[in-house]
Design an enzyme around this catalytic site. Structure first.
Site, PDB file in Angstrom:
ATOM      1  N   HIS A  92     -83.238 -24.805 -42.544  1.00  0.00           N
ATOM      2  CA  HIS A  92     -82.410 -24.022 -43.465  1.00  0.00           C
ATOM      3  C   HIS A  92     -81.236 -24.854 -43.954  1.00  0.00           C
ATOM      4  O   HIS A  92     -80.992 -25.969 -43.504  1.00  0.00           O
ATOM      5  CB  HIS A  92     -81.921 -22.707 -42.815  1.00  0.00           C
ATOM      6  CG  HIS A  92     -80.795 -22.863 -41.852  1.00  0.00           C
ATOM      7  ND1 HIS A  92     -80.012 -21.813 -41.437  1.00  0.00           N
ATOM      8  CD2 HIS A  92     -80.301 -23.946 -41.212  1.00  0.00           C
ATOM      9  CE1 HIS A  92     -79.101 -22.224 -40.590  1.00  0.00           C
ATOM     10  NE2 HIS A  92     -79.244 -23.513 -40.430  1.00  0.00           N
TER      11      HIS A  92
ATOM     12  N   CYS B 220     -74.487 -27.136 -40.791  1.00  0.00           N
ATOM     13  CA  CYS B 220     -75.491 -26.248 -41.394  1.00  0.00           C
ATOM     14  C   CYS B 220     -75.423 -26.275 -42.924  1.00  0.00           C
ATOM     15  O   CYS B 220     -76.251 -25.656 -43.580  1.00  0.00           O
ATOM     16  CB  CYS B 220     -75.357 -24.823 -40.861  1.00  0.00           C
ATOM     17  SG  CYS B 220     -76.097 -24.606 -39.214  1.00  0.00           S
TER      18      CYS B 220
ATOM     19  N   HIS C 114     -81.951 -28.914 -42.431  1.00  0.00           N
ATOM     20  CA  HIS C 114     -82.061 -29.368 -41.034  1.00  0.00           C
ATOM     21  C   HIS C 114     -82.755 -28.241 -40.291  1.00  0.00           C
ATOM     22  O   HIS C 114     -82.832 -27.106 -40.786  1.00  0.00           O
ATOM     23  CB  HIS C 114     -80.676 -29.649 -40.432  1.00  0.00           C
ATOM     24  CG  HIS C 114     -79.832 -28.424 -40.424  1.00  0.00           C
ATOM     25  ND1 HIS C 114     -79.133 -28.018 -41.538  1.00  0.00           N
ATOM     26  CD2 HIS C 114     -79.639 -27.473 -39.488  1.00  0.00           C
ATOM     27  CE1 HIS C 114     -78.541 -26.877 -41.267  1.00  0.00           C
ATOM     28  NE2 HIS C 114     -78.827 -26.510 -40.038  1.00  0.00           N
TER      29      HIS C 114
ATOM     30  N   HIS D 250     -83.791 -25.810 -36.748  1.00  0.00           N
ATOM     31  CA  HIS D 250     -83.374 -25.203 -35.486  1.00  0.00           C
ATOM     32  C   HIS D 250     -84.620 -24.748 -34.728  1.00  0.00           C
ATOM     33  O   HIS D 250     -85.631 -24.377 -35.334  1.00  0.00           O
ATOM     34  CB  HIS D 250     -82.489 -23.976 -35.709  1.00  0.00           C
ATOM     35  CG  HIS D 250     -81.129 -24.291 -36.245  1.00  0.00           C
ATOM     36  ND1 HIS D 250     -80.114 -24.784 -35.450  1.00  0.00           N
ATOM     37  CD2 HIS D 250     -80.605 -24.188 -37.493  1.00  0.00           C
ATOM     38  CE1 HIS D 250     -79.029 -24.959 -36.188  1.00  0.00           C
ATOM     39  NE2 HIS D 250     -79.298 -24.605 -37.435  1.00  0.00           N
TER      40      HIS D 250
ATOM     41  N   ASP E   6     -92.110 -19.466 -39.081  1.00  0.00           N
ATOM     42  CA  ASP E   6     -92.363 -20.654 -38.263  1.00  0.00           C
ATOM     43  C   ASP E   6     -92.780 -21.840 -39.131  1.00  0.00           C
ATOM     44  O   ASP E   6     -93.672 -21.720 -39.972  1.00  0.00           O
ATOM     45  CB  ASP E   6     -93.460 -20.336 -37.246  1.00  0.00           C
ATOM     46  CG  ASP E   6     -93.582 -21.403 -36.189  1.00  0.00           C
ATOM     47  OD1 ASP E   6     -92.558 -22.052 -35.859  1.00  0.00           O
ATOM     48  OD2 ASP E   6     -94.705 -21.601 -35.671  1.00  0.00           O
ATOM     49  N   HIS E   7     -92.106 -22.971 -38.904  1.00  0.00           N
ATOM     50  CA  HIS E   7     -92.365 -24.211 -39.650  1.00  0.00           C
ATOM     51  C   HIS E   7     -92.141 -24.035 -41.154  1.00  0.00           C
ATOM     52  O   HIS E   7     -92.780 -24.702 -41.964  1.00  0.00           O
ATOM     53  CB  HIS E   7     -93.769 -24.751 -39.354  1.00  0.00           C
ATOM     54  CG  HIS E   7     -93.879 -25.342 -37.980  1.00  0.00           C
ATOM     55  ND1 HIS E   7     -93.941 -24.570 -36.852  1.00  0.00           N
ATOM     56  CD2 HIS E   7     -93.912 -26.627 -37.563  1.00  0.00           C
ATOM     57  CE1 HIS E   7     -94.017 -25.350 -35.799  1.00  0.00           C
ATOM     58  NE2 HIS E   7     -93.999 -26.605 -36.195  1.00  0.00           N
TER      59      HIS E   7
ATOM     60  N   GLU F  72     -79.880 -19.314 -32.132  1.00  0.00           N
ATOM     61  CA  GLU F  72     -80.039 -20.443 -33.051  1.00  0.00           C
ATOM     62  C   GLU F  72     -79.928 -21.758 -32.288  1.00  0.00           C
ATOM     63  O   GLU F  72     -80.543 -22.766 -32.663  1.00  0.00           O
ATOM     64  CB  GLU F  72     -78.994 -20.372 -34.158  1.00  0.00           C
ATOM     65  CG  GLU F  72     -79.250 -21.339 -35.294  1.00  0.00           C
ATOM     66  CD  GLU F  72     -78.378 -21.036 -36.491  1.00  0.00           C
ATOM     67  OE1 GLU F  72     -78.905 -20.506 -37.482  1.00  0.00           O
ATOM     68  OE2 GLU F  72     -77.161 -21.302 -36.424  1.00  0.00           O
TER      69      GLU F  72
HETATM   70 ZN   LIG Z   1     -78.250 -24.693 -39.149  1.00  0.00          ZN
END
Ligand SMILES: [Zn+2]
Length: 137
Positions: free
Chosen positions: A16, A35, A41, A43, A81-82, A126
């Site tokens: 995200h 972020c 990047h 998580h 996911d992914h 997170e």
């Molecule tokens: Zn982040």
């Protein structure tokens, strides 16, 4: 009948970027820190879905956790996911993909699908140190 809360833990990875285009680059960098990285990047998210209700006399369950797992996987994990949340999930074109908003998204996707008991809380980590709880308010 006694009441219990049943918890199922699930996992997904996603990328995200937190960036509010209505604000300056400086405001975004200061507000969102790492972020706000322009190239996204990832998580490793940990999710707990909690269902509260009466213990059924016939099964001894509040809810069948296998059924609960499939609902959460089909309605939420499969879409997250992914994925790049900003680019791949329409909800996050309208909402910043913060842990708070991801928890709300998951809640909205599953709340009406719980076959027994009631969805009590969605808890989303997170990072191992940061998590949010959403209870439908
Ligand atoms: Zn982040």
């Amino acid at each position: 009948m006694p009441r219990c809360t049943v918890v199922r833990r699930l996992h997904f990875n996603a990328a995200h970027r937190l960036h509010n285009p209505a604000r300056s680059d400086g405001w975004n960098a200061e507000t969102f820190g790492p972020c706000n990285n322009p190239n996204f990047h990832g998580h490793n998210y940990e999710l707990e879905v909690m269902v509260e209700g009466e213990v059924d006399a016939e099964t001894g369950y509040v809810v069948d956790v296998g059924v609960l797992k499939r609902i959460v996987e089909d309605e939420a994990i499969r879409h997250l996911d992914h994925r790049n949340l900003n680019l791949d999930v329409p909800f996050f074109r309208e909402h910043l993909p913060s842990a708070e908003n991801i928890a709300v998204y998951i809640w909205q996707r599953i709340v009406d699908r719980i076959p027994r008991g009631r969805l009590k809380r969605v808890r989303l980590w997170e990072t191992p140190r940061n998590w949010v709880d959403y209870e439908g308010d």
